[in-house]
Design an enzyme around this catalytic site. Structure first.
Site, short mmCIF file in Angstrom:
data_model
loop_
_atom_site.label_atom_id
_atom_site.label_comp_id
_atom_site.label_asym_id
_atom_site.label_seq_id
_atom_site.Cartn_x
_atom_site.Cartn_y
_atom_site.Cartn_z
N SER A 149 -1.34 -0.76 -1.95
CA SER A 149 -1.35 0.70 -1.93
C SER A 149 -1.31 1.21 -3.36
CB SER A 149 -0.11 1.22 -1.17
OG SER A 149 0.08 2.61 -1.40
N TYR A 162 9.25 1.42 -0.56
CA TYR A 162 7.88 1.16 -0.12
C TYR A 162 7.00 0.79 -1.32
CZ TYR A 162 3.13 1.95 1.62
OH TYR A 162 1.81 1.80 1.94
#
Length: 254
Positions: A149, A162
């Protein structure tokens, strides 16, 4: 040579195949001729996807698996080998996104993200690396694709854990290239930006969910199919070509 010609006769494993990027990637690889093992926890969705791919003339099997459980991954690897034999393409896509301030002390969320986004990725790599190396030794393309990501290198408030898990995946991919590249196994890292998937559905913080909803209203997001198309293109390159690290963003996302 077309993507289909280069991907035909390959055997792929796609984790997180029950929704979003995983589902779209499985469809894309199957359409290009690969046999696809669909791994995820939601058996009903996997069965539906496998039936869809089969009806379209492709080959797919549904394999219920939880990447946070070693025994489950081991059983899944055996099921894949029993059905399809050796694997030469792995897409590590399973992941969860559970943002909250670190000060909230959500150890449950930290544990789930680390177990899924990092340790789960490692479990899948361990299960199929020998296959990839053997395929490469036989002169065939061999691919490990990790879906990371942009949070791996861009800091977003309240997404610290995250982002840390995705940074770990990006670094893991880079390090694995030094181990697997000399054995002719390609390792590719894909970093999507704002993408319309089910990931936001797990967010239990109303304020953060609202912020993300606002981003989707302001920025025309990527679709799961956009990412799947990139993955399919990446693994269809000639075997001496490795698209090692790709960042894919919506045009309006800085």
């Amino acid at each position: 040579m077309s993507n289909t010609a280069r991907t035909a006769a390959r055997t792929a494993v796609v984790t997180g195949a029950a929704s979003g990027i995983g589902t779209a990637t499985a469809r894309a690889l199957a359409a290009d001729g690969a046999r696809v093992a669909l791994l995820a926890r939601r058996t009903d969705r996997l069965d539906t996807l496998a039936a869809e791919i089969t009806a379209a003339g492709g080959r797919a099997i549904a394999v219920t698996a939880d990447v946070t459980d070693q025994a489950s991954v081991d059983a899944a690897a055996k099921a894949v080998h029993d059905a399809f034999g050796r694997v030469d393409l792995v897409v590590n896509n399973a992941g969860v996104m559970l943002p909250n301030p670190v000060a909230a002390g959500r150890v449950d969320e930290w544990t789930r993200m680390i177990d899924t986004n990092l340790t789960g990725v490692l479990r899948v790599i361990d299960a199929f690396t020998a296959d990839l190396a053997a395929a490469a030794a036989d002169g065939r393309p061999a691919d490990l694709v990790n879906v990371s990501s942009i949070a791996s290198h861009i800091a977003f408030p309240d997404y610290a854990v995250y982002g840390a898990t995705k940074a770990a995946v990006t670094q893991l991919s880079a390090a694995l290239r030094t181990e697997l590249g000399p054995r002719d196994v390609r390792v590719s890292n894909i970093e999507p930006g704002l993408t319309d998937t089910e990931l936001p559905h797990a967010i239990d913080n109303p304020e953060l969910r609202g912020q993300l909803d606002g981003m989707f209203q302001q920025i025309p997001s990527l679709t799961a199919e956009d990412i799947a198309e990139l993955i399919a293109f990446t693994v269809s390159r000639p075997k001496h070509v490795n698209l090692r690290h790709t960042v894919i963003l919506p045009t309006r996302q800085a």
